[in-house]
Design an enzyme around this catalytic site. Structure first.
Site, mmCIF file in Angstrom:
data_model
loop_
_atom_site.group_PDB
_atom_site.id
_atom_site.type_symbol
_atom_site.label_atom_id
_atom_site.label_comp_id
_atom_site.label_asym_id
_atom_site.label_seq_id
_atom_site.Cartn_x
_atom_site.Cartn_y
_atom_site.Cartn_z
ATOM 1 C CD GLU A 212 35.706 45.590 47.220
ATOM 2 O OE1 GLU A 212 36.276 45.287 46.155
ATOM 3 O OE2 GLU A 212 34.472 45.603 47.339
ATOM 4 C CB CYS A 246 43.712 46.853 43.890
ATOM 5 S SG CYS A 246 42.383 48.074 43.801
#
Length: 468
Positions: A212, A246
């Site tokens: 991720e 993110c």
């Protein structure tokens, strides 16, 4: 922690897993225990996170970490029995009367490497999926946020036996040793640069990985969408955790004639979101001096290359790990802030007039983790979805697609590989195992060698029905 000690824990977990893989009841009990741990220690988590950053609002940690975690656990408990069911499928006609089905089985012992920006969520959220899937796990929170890492280690190791779930903490050398262990699956959240190193290390053991990562997530604003509303939602998503998210909008694309209105709208949004931002205790600080200096270096590079840097508040104070929000106009591709993920309260504006050209601009770059598009026209939205590729998309808002338990979360290409959350997380930490059950008398018994004339005719007959 030395590699030998890590390897000892992993071997212990693998032996325990093989002796007794977690049952449905054990998984359920473990998820409920994790929920209790989070609830009982949430004030410690909140305090530790704030100490790591120097300042982060209690409400932000509750809204962005604690609540999503508890909701994910609730969702897993509610659906676990159904996820674990075997699924029967239609068998191949020429293998009649066999039956075919698949079932999800745990992999074994998995490694989970968390990230500092949302330490509690990004360490424990994959653990929810790993527990639901029936695995044992070793956690390694990020060393960049040591206070929250220490709390996670303390509460996890006090609640679970070492051979089932265990947490270790340490510096970058520990991370290197951790990623080189022969886990049955390795889950990493972090930067693209480190993600490449993790994958290289895991490859030596053929350990499957979920990465991720991040990248530059664009927000495209159509000229038909109310600009004031778009600006407010973009800045809300951008300024959570001072941009250290993110999936935060990394840059904005809009027609040049909307620049002034967008600037005024973002100033208004910031003033409402964070009044007196320098003194505001709800506006997060930058995680470390090193990251603070990195952001200033980006600004200096952009300024030296001709960018216009606009403060969104009337006065500025960027010392002591605080950085105030800024818009950047007249950006070029040679600027560092257009080549790297920003991870801070800096928002470049790219001027492109048409949606088609904006999509071409985005498609010429690595696939982003998130894509945001503001438009009320359904045909335009459908066209954009068809002609772009990203980890996820939110239409007419930012970041909240990751909170949908029935949607997968994950990147594509440079922004990562693999998914988690909900059923996709359960599946990510499982083996989808194929099973065929043959009957006492089967058609295949007549197709074993030797191939007589009758069997050749039978094969020819079968072949006629297998062609399209």
């Amino acid at each position: 922690m030395e590699r030998e000690e890590l390897n000892r824990i992993l071997i212990k977990q693998k032996i325990a897993f093989k002796a007794s893989p977690p049952s449905f009841e054990k998984r359920l009990d473990s998820l409920k225990l994790l929920s209790d741990i989070i609830e009982e220690n949430k004030e410690y988590f909140i305090e530790a996170v704030s100490e790591d950053f120097g300042l982060r609002a209690k409400e932000e940690t509750l809204f962005l970490e604690i609540f999503p975690l508890q909701d994910q656990i609730r969702h897993a408990i509610k659906n676990l029995r159904n996820w674990m069911k075997r699924r029967h499928v239609t068998g191949a006609w020429f293998l009649y009367p066999s039956k075919a089905f698949y079932q999800y089985q745990p992999l074994g012992s998995v490694g989970i490497m968390g990230a500092w920006n949302y330490q509690v969520l990004l360490t424990l959220s994959p653990l929810v999926d790993a527990i639901a899937a029936g695995n044992h796990a070793i956690l390694k929170p990020s060393e960049v946020a040591p206070r929250s890492a220490g709390i996670i280690k303390q509460v996890i190791n006090a609640a679970y036996p070492e051979e089932y779930i265990h947490c270790v903490t340490g510096d970058a050398s520990l991370a290197e040793n951790f990623s080189s262990l022969p886990f049955d699956h390795l889950f990493f959240t972090g930067s693209i640069r480190v993600g490449k190193l993790i994958m290289k290390s895991a490859a030596k053991n053929l350990t499957p990985v979920t990465l991720e990562l991040g990248g530059k997530s664009p927000a495209i604003i159509s000229d038909s969408y109310p600009l004031k509303r778009a600006a407010k939602r973009i800045m809300a998503g951008k300024l959570f955790n001072a941009g250290q998210t993110c999936v935060a909008p990394d840059y904005v694309i809009l027609p040049k004639n909307l620049n002034e209105e967008f600037l005024n709208s973002t100033r208004e949004a910031v003033a409402k979101l964070y009044p007196d931002i320098v003194q505001n205790k709800q506006y997060s600080h930058i995680i470390s001096e090193r990251h603070h200096e990195r952001l200033h270096a980006m600004l200096d590079d952009a300024r030296n290359k001709g960018a216009e840097i606009v403060e969104l508040i009337s006065h500025q104070n960027n010392g002591d790990k605080l950085m105030t929000p800024k818009l950047i106009f007249d950006v070029t591709e040679e600027m560092e802030l257009m080549m790297e993920e920003i991870f801070g309260p800096i928002l470049p504006v790219v001027n492109i007039d048409s949606c088609e050209d904006a999509v071409s601009y985005v498609n010429d770059k690595p696939n982003p983790l998130a894509l945001y598009y503001f438009d009320t026209r359904r045909k335009k939205v459908d066209w954009l979805l068809k002609n772009t590729l990203s980890g996820g998309v939110t239409i007419n808002d930012t970041i909240y697609h990751l909170a949908q338990n029935n949607l997968p979360f994950g990147g594509v290409g440079n922004s990562g590989m693999g998914h988690y959350h909900g059923f996709d997380g359960f599946r990510n930490f499982s083996k989808k195992r194929a099973v065929m059950k043959q009957r006492r008398i089967a058609a295949t018994d007549f197709l074993h060698p030797p191939f007589t004339d009758f069997k050749r005719k039978l094969l020819h007959y079968i072949g006629r029905f297998t062609k399209v």
